[in-house]
Design an enzyme around this catalytic site. Structure first.
Site, PDB file in Angstrom:
ATOM      1  N   GLU A 283     -51.613  -4.718  64.892  1.00 30.44           N
ATOM      2  CA  GLU A 283     -53.683  -5.579  65.083  1.00 30.44           C
ATOM      3  C   GLU A 283     -54.205  -4.328  63.711  1.00 30.44           C
ATOM      4  O   GLU A 283     -54.984  -4.087  64.512  1.00 30.44           O
ATOM      5  CB  GLU A 283     -54.180  -6.218  66.178  1.00 30.44           C
ATOM      6  CG  GLU A 283     -53.215  -6.764  66.639  1.00 30.44           C
ATOM      7  CD  GLU A 283     -54.156  -7.703  67.625  1.00 30.44           C
ATOM      8  OE1 GLU A 283     -55.348  -6.584  68.542  1.00 30.44           O
ATOM      9  OE2 GLU A 283     -53.948  -8.640  68.793  1.00 30.44           O
ATOM     10  N   GLU A 375     -47.764 -11.606  70.060  1.00 30.84           N
ATOM     11  CA  GLU A 375     -48.745 -11.209  71.661  1.00 30.84           C
ATOM     12  C   GLU A 375     -49.966 -12.464  71.362  1.00 30.84           C
ATOM     13  O   GLU A 375     -51.243 -12.819  70.291  1.00 30.84           O
ATOM     14  CB  GLU A 375     -49.791 -10.342  70.692  1.00 30.84           C
ATOM     15  CG  GLU A 375     -50.790  -9.373  72.431  1.00 30.84           C
ATOM     16  CD  GLU A 375     -51.330  -7.992  71.497  1.00 30.84           C
ATOM     17  OE1 GLU A 375     -50.681  -7.660  71.561  1.00 30.84           O
ATOM     18  OE2 GLU A 375     -52.955  -8.812  72.440  1.00 30.84           O
TER      19      GLU A 375
HETATM   20  C1  IDC Z   1     -55.583  -3.971  75.507  1.00 30.83           C
HETATM   21  C2  IDC Z   1     -54.976  -3.434  77.439  1.00 30.83           C
HETATM   22  C3  IDC Z   1     -56.025  -3.014  78.077  1.00 30.83           C
HETATM   23  C4  IDC Z   1     -56.097  -1.880  77.661  1.00 30.83           C
HETATM   24  C5  IDC Z   1     -56.308  -1.544  75.801  1.00 30.83           C
HETATM   25  C6  IDC Z   1     -56.736  -0.418  75.733  1.00 30.83           C
HETATM   26  O1  IDC Z   1     -55.062  -4.929  78.075  1.00 30.83           O
HETATM   27  O2  IDC Z   1     -55.537  -2.868  79.498  1.00 30.83           O
HETATM   28  O3  IDC Z   1     -56.531  -0.238  77.964  1.00 30.83           O
HETATM   29  O4  IDC Z   1     -56.026  -2.505  75.161  1.00 30.83           O
HETATM   30  O5  IDC Z   1     -56.141  -0.437  74.223  1.00 30.83           O
HETATM   31  C7  IDC Z   1     -55.095  -7.069  71.487  1.00 30.83           C
HETATM   32  C8  IDC Z   1     -54.308  -5.468  71.684  1.00 30.83           C
HETATM   33  C9  IDC Z   1     -53.969  -5.367  72.776  1.00 30.83           C
HETATM   34  C10 IDC Z   1     -55.058  -4.993  73.947  1.00 30.83           C
HETATM   35  C11 IDC Z   1     -55.493  -6.993  74.366  1.00 30.83           C
HETATM   36  C12 IDC Z   1     -56.596  -6.923  75.255  1.00 30.83           C
HETATM   37  O6  IDC Z   1     -52.760  -5.835  70.777  1.00 30.83           O
HETATM   38  O7  IDC Z   1     -53.690  -4.104  72.422  1.00 30.83           O
HETATM   39  O8  IDC Z   1     -54.932  -4.470  75.174  1.00 30.83           O
HETATM   40  N1  IDC Z   1     -55.626  -7.390  73.008  1.00 30.83           N
HETATM   41  O9  IDC Z   1     -57.883  -6.403  75.044  1.00 30.83           O
HETATM   42  N2  IDC Z   1     -55.464  -7.379  70.667  1.00 30.83           N
HETATM   43  C13 IDC Z   1     -56.673  -8.640  71.719  1.00 30.83           C
HETATM   44  C14 IDC Z   1     -56.518  -8.343  73.189  1.00 30.83           C
END
Ligand code: IDC
Length: 457
Positions: A283, A375
């Site tokens: 991302e 994702e």
């Molecule tokens: C989130 C995880 C969370 C963690 C965080 C750390 O769900 O547990 O603490 O990352 O970076 C994304 C990202 C993905 C995120 C997810 C939710 O690709 O890494 O995971 N998210 O926030 N993009 C949009 C949402």
């Protein structure tokens, strides 16, 4: 002419003359409705309505029907704007399904409440014309024998689609790991067996964070773990997406040298496999499309040099929102595509945060760009909050209709609502039963496990 027929039909109905005035063939030409109660519980239910247009093409539609029982109320609808006045329900098509060619269908649905026996609604109309039509039922798809990789073989991009070895479009449906630096123990023989056999997943996305205690702390260890997860997916006939999970910092160029090293290694090691897809930047955020494109044009040749025929997924601006979350749109990509072939562009969404304007962008972009939803979450963009069933259903219906592949965040026991499993699940051997699934996990398993209808010729 149609209007006049509709008017006459209405008049005839009012006058009680339907049988005398309207020839049955004309009525049958309007539309067909399939109404299915997909689940029911005390006082509540969920229903799907498939509307097939049997008349002239329409560029906007309104479905009407009547609830026979006074206690039946629409609570929340999706894929359209829903309203109810007394017993009359009105459903107006959404931006992305408002055009219906002759023979085309739109799927909408709702949750409702009821007090009596919940009888099936009556008097369905499409733009005022009674839906009394019937169609030859299409035979249900016969799932091909073999695993997803057996059936589809080496994938490639054809036009805007992901295509299989027969050069026919396919949609892969599956799950993403959480960060493998945190939830590694959840990816074992039992959980991968469950994913392939019970969830009937086509796809396993391996989220290898680069920062946050990820790859940068132990390149050799993470490379080897990714390779072993690719093998576990291959052994079970699933595709594996190798996700170079950049997130913070958002500029993928920060990790350019690491990306070249990592992909040179995994592409050489996995070149002979048919099940590998490379995702080069999860991302990108806070960075321009031209900087992302520049990164892609340096990493893709490294992959191609080792593994020439694999599909590569390129992240897009604004957390892989095709730029929409940064106030831009897919046109920045359409007008300035990555200079490489056999690639797709990532689109990510979180259903409780990203709704109609994002769906509109995807439905516009889908005819111009090969898209891969590598994702998405059923919840808010934080990964937590309440699951949004209506928006998730809208999204998945749209992706099914457009044959866009997807992976859900996450196949893990993380203590957050986006995770498919309850905390503690990875201590045991059960990754499938309702006792271990969260609300999000149950919804995703029900969507992913329906039969695939991969073309075999
Ligand atoms: C989130 C995880 C969370 C963690 C965080 C750390 O769900 O547990 O603490 O990352 O970076 C994304 C990202 C993905 C995120 C997810 C939710 O690709 O890494 O995971 N998210 O926030 N993009 C949009 C949402």
């Amino acid at each position: 002419m149609k209007r006049l027929c509709a008017l006459l039909a209405t008049l005839a109905t009012v006058l009680g003359l339907t049988a005398a005035l309207s020839p049955p063939a004309a009525a049958a030409a309007g539309c067909k409705v399939d109404y299915t109660v997909t689940s029911q519980w005390t006082g509540g239910f969920q229903a799907g309505v498939k509307i097939t247009n049997l008349g002239a093409p329409v560029t906007g539609w309104t479905l009407g029907f009547t609830m026979p029982d006074a206690g039946q109320r629409v609570a929340q609808g999706w894929n359209a704007t829903w309203s109810q006045s007394g017993s009359a329900v009105t459903v107006a098509g959404a931006d992305w399904n408002r055009t219906l060619a002759t023979g085309a269908a739109a799927d909408v649905g709702f949750t409702g409440t009821f007090t009596g026996s919940n009888p099936k609604p009556t008097a369905f109309t499409l733009n005022g014309v009674a839906c009394t039509g019937s169609l030859e039922e299409e035979p249900p798809p016969v799932p091909a024998d073999g695993t997803p990789v057996d059936v589809n073989g080496q994938l490639h991009v054809c036009g805007v689609n992901l295509c299989n070895q027969y050069d026919r479009p396919v949609q892969l449906r599956g799950m993403s790991t959480h960060g493998i630096q945190w939830f590694d123990r959840c990816y074992n023989a039992a959980s991968l067996d469950a994913l392939a056999n019970d969830w009937k997943s086509d796809l396993f996305r391996i989220a290898m964070y680069v920062q946050e205690d990820g790859y940068e702390t132990d390149p050799a260890g993470f490379t080897s773990r990714v390779n072993s997860l690719v093998d576990m997916a291959e052994d079970r006939g699933m595709y594996a997406v190798i996700d170079f999970h950049t997130l913070t910092p958002g500029d993928p160029n920060y990790n350019l040298e690491r990306a070249k090293t990592f992909f040179a290694s995994v592409a050489a090691r996995n070149a002979g496999k048919k099940n590998v897809i490379y995702e080069i930047a999860n991302e990108p955020n806070g960075v321009s499309w031209s900087a992302i494109k520049n990164y892609a044009e340096q990493v893709i040749p490294v992959i191609r040099a080792a593994d020439p025929d694999a599909v590569v997924i390129v992240g897009t601006r604004g957390w892989s929102s095709l730029g929409v979350s940064d106030g831009s749109s897919e046109s920045e990509v359409v007008n300035n595509p990555v200079n490489a072939s056999n690639i797709m562009y990532a689109f990510h969404f979180y259903a409780a945060s990203h709704k109609d304007n994002y769906r509109s962008a995807v439905s516009r972009a889908a005819s111009r760009l090969p898209l891969f939803v590598s994702e998405f979450g059923t919840v808010t963009a934080t990964g937590g909050g309440t699951m949004d069933r209506a928006s998730t259903t809208s999204w998945l219906d749209l992706l099914d209709q457009l044959k866009i592949s997807y992976a859900n965040w996450t196949y893990s026991e993380a203590p957050e609502s986006s995770a498919a499993f309850r905390p503690g699940t990875c201590d045991g051997g059960d990754y499938s039963s309702s006792g271990v699934l969260t609300e999000s996990g149950a919804l995703l398993k029900s969507r992913i496990s329906t039969p695939d209808s991969f073309p075999t010729s």
